[in-house]
Write a protein that holds these residues in place. Structure first.
Motif, PDB file in Angstrom:
ATOM      1  N   LEU A  57     -28.825 -96.924  65.731  1.00 23.79           N
ATOM      2  CA  LEU A  57     -28.672 -95.468  65.708  1.00 23.79           C
ATOM      3  C   LEU A  57     -29.273 -94.833  66.957  1.00 23.79           C
ATOM      4  N   ARG A  58     -30.429 -95.353  67.386  1.00 19.42           N
ATOM      5  CA  ARG A  58     -31.045 -94.844  68.615  1.00 19.42           C
ATOM      6  C   ARG A  58     -30.138 -95.074  69.815  1.00 19.42           C
ATOM      7  N   ASP A  59     -29.625 -96.297  69.917  1.00 22.14           N
ATOM      8  CA  ASP A  59     -28.738 -96.627  71.040  1.00 22.14           C
ATOM      9  C   ASP A  59     -27.470 -95.777  71.012  1.00 22.14           C
ATOM     10  N   ARG A  60     -26.939 -95.518  69.801  1.00 24.80           N
ATOM     11  CA  ARG A  60     -25.755 -94.667  69.650  1.00 24.80           C
ATOM     12  C   ARG A  60     -26.051 -93.266  70.179  1.00 24.80           C
ATOM     13  N   ALA A  61     -27.228 -92.738  69.800  1.00 28.20           N
ATOM     14  CA  ALA A  61     -27.613 -91.391  70.248  1.00 28.20           C
ATOM     15  C   ALA A  61     -27.764 -91.343  71.766  1.00 28.20           C
ATOM     16  N   VAL A  62     -28.376 -92.355  72.333  1.00 27.61           N
ATOM     17  CA  VAL A  62     -28.576 -92.391  73.783  1.00 27.61           C
ATOM     18  C   VAL A  62     -27.224 -92.434  74.504  1.00 27.61           C
ATOM     19  N   LEU A  63     -26.332 -93.271  74.028  1.00 25.20           N
ATOM     20  CA  LEU A  63     -25.003 -93.362  74.650  1.00 25.20           C
ATOM     21  C   LEU A  63     -24.258 -92.046  74.556  1.00 25.20           C
ATOM     22  N   LEU A  64     -24.297 -91.433  73.369  1.00 25.94           N
ATOM     23  CA  LEU A  64     -23.565 -90.166  73.202  1.00 25.94           C
ATOM     24  C   LEU A  64     -24.171 -89.054  74.024  1.00 25.94           C
TER      25      LEU A  64
ATOM     26  N   LEU B  78     -19.785 -98.190  70.990  1.00 24.74           N
ATOM     27  CA  LEU B  78     -20.346 -97.654  69.749  1.00 24.74           C
ATOM     28  C   LEU B  78     -19.988 -98.518  68.552  1.00 24.74           C
ATOM     29  N   GLU B  79     -18.781 -99.092  68.557  1.00 25.34           N
ATOM     30  CA  GLU B  79     -18.351 -99.968  67.459  1.00 25.34           C
ATOM     31  C   GLU B  79     -19.203-101.234  67.378  1.00 25.34           C
ATOM     32  N   GLN B  80     -19.751-101.660  68.498  1.00 26.29           N
ATOM     33  CA  GLN B  80     -20.526-102.903  68.556  1.00 26.29           C
ATOM     34  C   GLN B  80     -21.967-102.737  68.089  1.00 26.29           C
ATOM     35  N   LEU B  81     -22.421-101.506  67.945  1.00 27.58           N
ATOM     36  CA  LEU B  81     -23.824-101.268  67.596  1.00 27.58           C
ATOM     37  C   LEU B  81     -24.070-101.516  66.118  1.00 27.58           C
ATOM     38  N   PRO B  82     -25.204-102.145  65.789  1.00 26.72           N
ATOM     39  CA  PRO B  82     -25.525-102.385  64.374  1.00 26.72           C
ATOM     40  C   PRO B  82     -25.933-101.083  63.671  1.00 26.72           C
ATOM     41  N   ALA B  83     -25.858-101.088  62.356  1.00 24.11           N
ATOM     42  CA  ALA B  83     -26.218 -99.904  61.562  1.00 24.11           C
ATOM     43  C   ALA B  83     -27.715 -99.930  61.233  1.00 24.11           C
ATOM     44  N   THR B  84     -28.528-100.128  62.246  1.00 23.58           N
ATOM     45  CA  THR B  84     -29.987-100.152  62.077  1.00 23.58           C
ATOM     46  C   THR B  84     -30.584 -98.974  62.826  1.00 23.58           C
TER      47      THR B  84
END
Length: 166
Positions: A155-162, A145-151
């Motif tokens: 945000l989509r990738d963060r949601a999918v991972l979570l 999650l720390e590696q994901l950009p703030a785009t």
């Protein structure tokens, strides 16, 4: 099968028959086109590669590839296992051999009891289980999650991972 020229030489053909025969080349082309599209390009490429391997195996041993005997296919399975082929590869090669025989309107040697027994023995000997991976832990997820950009994509990738981790 008689050719179109042989039919068109018949003087007794009616005009309707001649029209349907005149359309036959286009219909035949359409049939061939549809038949050619029955498999994806990737499948055809994989089949061709597997068939070349089987042809080479048969050629080196002066065996018939088409039609192949059940003994030839059993020997091929054994040789593939001995050279370290995976169970999934061996299973795909059986499909290739079966499809080649089906395409030539020949009975498939892959349906024989001998081939089934050898295939089962090969699978049992070399195993079919895929090697597993260690699960992602909470600490791993935090690093991802720390590696994901703030785009938006980040945000989509963060949601999918979570969601996937929930």
């Amino acid at each position: 099968m008689a050719s179109l020229a042989a039919f068109s030489d018949l003087e007794s053909a009616s005009a309707a028959q001649e029209r349907s025969l005149a359309e036959l080349p286009d219909a035949a082309e359409r049939v061939q086109d549809y038949a050619g599209r029955s498999k994806s390009g990737a499948t055809i490429k994989a089949y061709a590669s597997g068939w070349r391997d089987f042809l080479e195996f048969c050629s080196e041993r002066e065996l018939s590839a088409l039609p192949a005997s059940e003994q030839t296919v059993a020997l091929y399975l054994s040789a593939m296992a001995d050279r370290g082929a995976k169970a999934a590869t061996i299973a795909r090669r059986l499909v290739v051999i079966s499809q080649a025989h089906k395409g030539a309107d020949l009975p498939s040697p892959t349906n024989s009891s001998l081939v089934h027994r050898v295939h089962a023995g090969v699978r049992r000997t070399i195993g079919t289980a895929q090697p597993g991976k260690a699960p992602a832990l909470v600490a791993d997820l935090k690093r991802m999650l720390e590696q994901l950009p703030a785009t938006r994509v980040g945000l989509r990738d963060r949601a999918v991972l979570l969601l996937g981790f929930a």
